[in-house]
Design a protein around this motif. Structure first.
Motif, short mmCIF file in Angstrom:
data_model
loop_
_atom_site.label_atom_id
_atom_site.label_comp_id
_atom_site.label_asym_id
_atom_site.label_seq_id
_atom_site.Cartn_x
_atom_site.Cartn_y
_atom_site.Cartn_z
N LYS A 95 -0.21 6.94 -5.07
CA LYS A 95 0.10 7.52 -6.38
C LYS A 95 0.36 9.02 -6.33
O LYS A 95 0.65 9.63 -7.36
CB LYS A 95 -1.05 7.22 -7.35
CG LYS A 95 -1.23 5.73 -7.65
CD LYS A 95 -2.34 5.51 -8.66
CE LYS A 95 -2.49 4.03 -8.98
NZ LYS A 95 -3.58 3.77 -9.97
N THR A 96 0.26 9.60 -5.12
CA THR A 96 0.46 11.05 -5.02
C THR A 96 1.56 11.44 -4.04
O THR A 96 1.94 12.61 -3.99
CB THR A 96 -0.84 11.74 -4.60
OG1 THR A 96 -1.21 11.30 -3.28
CG2 THR A 96 -1.96 11.45 -5.59
N THR A 97 2.06 10.50 -3.24
CA THR A 97 3.08 10.83 -2.23
C THR A 97 4.48 10.51 -2.75
O THR A 97 4.65 9.66 -3.61
CB THR A 97 2.84 10.05 -0.93
OG1 THR A 97 2.81 8.64 -1.23
CG2 THR A 97 1.52 10.45 -0.29
N SER A 98 5.47 11.17 -2.18
CA SER A 98 6.86 10.94 -2.59
C SER A 98 7.28 9.50 -2.32
O SER A 98 7.99 8.90 -3.13
CB SER A 98 7.79 11.91 -1.85
OG SER A 98 7.68 11.78 -0.44
N MET A 99 6.82 8.95 -1.22
CA MET A 99 7.15 7.56 -0.90
C MET A 99 6.54 6.61 -1.92
O MET A 99 7.22 5.72 -2.46
CB MET A 99 6.65 7.19 0.51
CG MET A 99 6.91 5.75 0.91
SD MET A 99 6.14 5.31 2.49
CE MET A 99 7.14 6.24 3.64
N GLY A 100 5.26 6.79 -2.19
CA GLY A 100 4.57 5.91 -3.12
C GLY A 100 5.14 5.99 -4.53
O GLY A 100 5.30 4.97 -5.21
N LEU A 101 5.47 7.19 -4.96
CA LEU A 101 6.02 7.36 -6.31
C LEU A 101 7.43 6.76 -6.42
O LEU A 101 7.79 6.24 -7.48
CB LEU A 101 6.05 8.84 -6.68
CG LEU A 101 4.67 9.48 -6.93
CD1 LEU A 101 4.81 10.97 -7.16
CD2 LEU A 101 3.97 8.81 -8.11
N ALA A 102 8.20 6.83 -5.34
CA ALA A 102 9.53 6.21 -5.36
C ALA A 102 9.42 4.70 -5.50
O ALA A 102 10.16 4.07 -6.29
CB ALA A 102 10.30 6.57 -4.09
N VAL A 103 8.51 4.09 -4.77
CA VAL A 103 8.31 2.64 -4.86
C VAL A 103 7.74 2.26 -6.23
O VAL A 103 8.18 1.29 -6.84
CB VAL A 103 7.37 2.15 -3.73
CG1 VAL A 103 7.02 0.67 -3.93
CG2 VAL A 103 8.02 2.35 -2.37
N ASN A 104 6.79 3.04 -6.72
CA ASN A 104 6.19 2.74 -8.02
C ASN A 104 7.20 2.88 -9.16
O ASN A 104 7.04 2.25 -10.21
CB ASN A 104 4.99 3.65 -8.27
CG ASN A 104 3.75 3.20 -7.50
OD1 ASN A 104 3.58 2.01 -7.26
ND2 ASN A 104 2.91 4.14 -7.11
N ALA A 105 8.24 3.69 -8.95
CA ALA A 105 9.29 3.83 -9.96
C ALA A 105 10.03 2.51 -10.13
O ALA A 105 10.47 2.16 -11.23
CB ALA A 105 10.26 4.94 -9.58
N VAL A 106 10.18 1.76 -9.04
CA VAL A 106 10.81 0.44 -9.10
C VAL A 106 9.90 -0.53 -9.85
O VAL A 106 10.35 -1.30 -10.71
CB VAL A 106 11.11 -0.10 -7.68
CG1 VAL A 106 11.76 -1.48 -7.76
CG2 VAL A 106 12.02 0.87 -6.93
N LYS A 107 8.61 -0.48 -9.53
CA LYS A 107 7.65 -1.34 -10.22
C LYS A 107 7.63 -1.09 -11.72
O LYS A 107 7.59 -2.03 -12.53
CB LYS A 107 6.25 -1.11 -9.64
CG LYS A 107 5.16 -1.93 -10.31
CD LYS A 107 3.78 -1.59 -9.75
CE LYS A 107 2.69 -2.38 -10.45
NZ LYS A 107 1.34 -2.04 -9.91
N ALA A 108 7.70 0.17 -12.09
CA ALA A 108 7.63 0.54 -13.51
C ALA A 108 8.94 0.33 -14.25
O ALA A 108 8.99 0.45 -15.48
CB ALA A 108 7.18 1.99 -13.64
N GLY A 109 10.01 0.04 -13.52
CA GLY A 109 11.31 -0.13 -14.14
C GLY A 109 12.06 1.17 -14.36
O GLY A 109 13.09 1.20 -15.02
N ASP A 110 11.55 2.27 -13.79
CA ASP A 110 12.22 3.56 -13.92
C ASP A 110 13.36 3.70 -12.92
O ASP A 110 14.15 4.65 -13.00
CB ASP A 110 11.22 4.71 -13.70
CG ASP A 110 10.16 4.74 -14.80
OD1 ASP A 110 10.49 4.37 -15.95
OD2 ASP A 110 9.01 5.14 -14.52
N ALA A 111 13.43 2.79 -11.96
CA ALA A 111 14.51 2.77 -10.99
C ALA A 111 14.76 1.31 -10.58
O ALA A 111 13.84 0.48 -10.63
CB ALA A 111 14.16 3.62 -9.75
N GLY A 112 15.98 1.02 -10.18
CA GLY A 112 16.30 -0.34 -9.77
C GLY A 112 15.98 -0.61 -8.33
O GLY A 112 15.84 -1.76 -7.91
#
Length: 348
Positions: free
Chosen positions: A82-99
């Protein structure tokens, strides 16, 4: 067509922000419909964007200074998802903020984070890492698994075949891609029990969008005789590294030969068009972008040492998967597997 935006882990890879932003910008020059969520240190990303003015209106920045190290254990990286660039990029997909998400960072950490955040699709036991490799044929070959699963049973291999065929249909346009299992020989009697069971199930399958052509040996992977090569992650990773090493060996051998004498240098000038074509064909940047198949979302792994063109190719692969709804395709094929009861009892 408007694509969902792509989350870019701008901090991953050997060179980080500069190459990741430049690669995304290069991809967008060919496809101006691309939109990005750039995850990483905001001041550094803004400086990188200054040299790519066309990216500013197509990008949003999600500030993050924490980075997953290349040698960091996946279990350690998961604690900081929840604090790294990698984790936030993946979580953006989970949240629907990115495809989809693209990262050039630690492969093991990316797989662990992606699997935890997105989970595997119904009907898939384990996700697999798939990549496109060059061949002598008209199309690249899809190979999986390339390191996500060191040990696989027959059921896993059958699922990999279905996922790889779905990916290949997008790449080649073939309605029934030719699928083979990597083995120590092409004879039906060779191979482990897992390979034998998987082959028997695939031979007897009906209604699947693939053509099972038996076994293939490692020296035939790049011949262009099949569209999908299926194996466990241990063997697949070794085969991939051997292919990459052989390509570098040939390139270095030619370089040494062409610089060994004045006559050789003249010969190089004469044959330069052919050698440039060979260099282009063997350059891993031109085939960059490995995909985690079997997740409820699209995650693409760029090679850590990829240059801007390599990152651009990884972004293009990501967009192609989104355009062609790879997750939905795999789900439809898995439904067909269930209907025909392929693999019933396999691996048990």
């Amino acid at each position: 067509m408007t694509l969902p935006r792509i989350a870019i882990d701008a901090m991953g890879g050997d060179e980080g922000v500069r190459v990741m932003v430049e690669g995304a910008a290069l991809a967008r020059r060919s496809h101006d419909r691309f939109k990005f969520l750039l995850v990483g240190d905001e001041p550094r990303i803004k400086r990188a964007l200054e040299t790519h003015p066309g990216m500013s209106g197509a990008s949003e920045i999600l500030h993050c200074e924490d980075v997953v190290a290349g040698d960091e254990k996946p279990t350690q990286a998961l604690r900081r998802a929840k604090t790294t660039s990698m984790g936030l990029a993946v979580n953006a997909v989970k949240a629907g903020d990115a495809g989809a998400a693209v990262s050039a960072g630690n492969t093991g950490a990316l797989m662990a984070m992606s699997k935890l955040a997105l989970r595997t699709m119904p009907g898939i036991d384990r996700p697999a890492l798939a990549a496109l490799l060059p061949t002598l044929g008209d199309d690249d070959v899809v190979m999986l698994d390339l390191g996500a699963n060191t040990e696989c049973d027959a059921r896993n291999l059958i699922q990999f075949a279905v996922m790889g065929a779905a990916y290949s249909r997008i790449v080649t346009g073939r309605e029934a891609p030719r699928v083979r299992l990597l083995n120590i020989g092409t004879e039906e009697i060779k191979g482990t029990d897992q390979l034998q069971d998987a082959a028997a199930a695939l031979r007897s399958a009906t209604g699947l969008s693939l053509q099972f052509d038996g076994f293939i040996e490692a020296d035939k992977i790049n011949r262009g005789d099949c569209d999908v090569v299926v194996t466990d992650g241990f063997s697949g990773n070794i085969a991939l590294k051997a292919i990459e090493g052989a390509a570098r060996f040939v390139t270095d051998l030619l370089r040494n030969a062409f610089t060994s004498s004045v006559r050789s240098k003249i010969g190089f000038l004469v044959s330069r068009p052919a050698t440039e074509l060979l260099k282009h064909h063997l350059d891993p940047n031109n085939h960059n972008g490995a995909v985690f198949l079997g997740l409820n979302g699209v995650v693409v792994k760029s090679h850590g040492s990829a240059n801007a063109q390599g990152v651009a190719n990884a972004v293009a692969v990501t967009a192609r998967l989104l355009e062609n709804s790879i997750t939905e395709r795999i789900a439809a094929d898995l439904a067909e597997v269930d209907r025909t009861r392929v693999g019933e009892g396999a691996g048990k």
